[in-house]
Design an enzyme around this catalytic site. Sequence first.
Site, PDB file in Angstrom:
ATOM      1  N   CYS A   1     -39.718  48.520  16.222  1.00 52.95           N
ATOM      2  CA  CYS A   1     -38.751  47.807  15.379  1.00 52.95           C
ATOM      3  C   CYS A   1     -37.312  48.152  15.770  1.00 52.95           C
ATOM      4  CB  CYS A   1     -39.026  48.166  13.922  1.00 52.95           C
ATOM      5  SG  CYS A   1     -37.750  47.682  12.764  1.00 52.95           S
TER       6      CYS A   1
ATOM      7  N   CYS B   1     -35.032  49.289  12.882  1.00 57.13           N
ATOM      8  CA  CYS B   1     -35.443  50.642  12.461  1.00 57.13           C
ATOM      9  C   CYS B   1     -34.730  51.692  13.311  1.00 57.13           C
ATOM     10  CB  CYS B   1     -36.950  50.821  12.587  1.00 57.13           C
ATOM     11  SG  CYS B   1     -37.908  49.721  11.531  1.00 57.13           S
TER      12      CYS B   1
END
Length: 181
Positions: free
Chosen positions: A104, A107
């Site tokens: 991600c 993230c």
Amino acid sequence: MAIENCLQLSTSASVGTVAVKSHVHHLQPSSKVNVPTFRGLKRSFPALSSSVSSSSPRQFRYSSVVCKASEAVKEVQDVNDSSWKEFVLESEVPVMVDFWAPWCGPCKLIAPVIDELAKEYSGKIAVYKLNTDEAPGIATQYNIRSIPTVLFFKNGERKESIIGAVPKSTLTDSIEKYLSP
């Protein structure tokens, strides 16, 4: 935890640990060994007995007390299925959990912010990260549909969720809400 780390001696300050062990054969059984005492960030050495000071004067001259409180939270700890209940639900302090995955991009953007907050609020809140690929059950249980998602818990109860890579100020405002009684 930070207090315990602050009172530890660094390896260069091993007067009370390794250095004393290496010079024990020079001491009489009734001799006392005086080690540095902690007085804030300054070092203080009590008066040395003649047997200790004559056997290793340089050892004491180059040792120093180092506060490791800033290293108490080097990185946010992982939480998983087996540790979730103990670390999150049974915590006596508010908890912030970052739900993330290694693939991600957002993230990865918010990870340094989470690390900074963990250091800034060390001892006041507990900060954990949960890899949703490794613990999908918990992610499903808390309806995590997008990552990164940050959940806040207080007294084992879910209080708030923040979705996306948000500014540090957004997370700080939420943390401050849960620090007050």
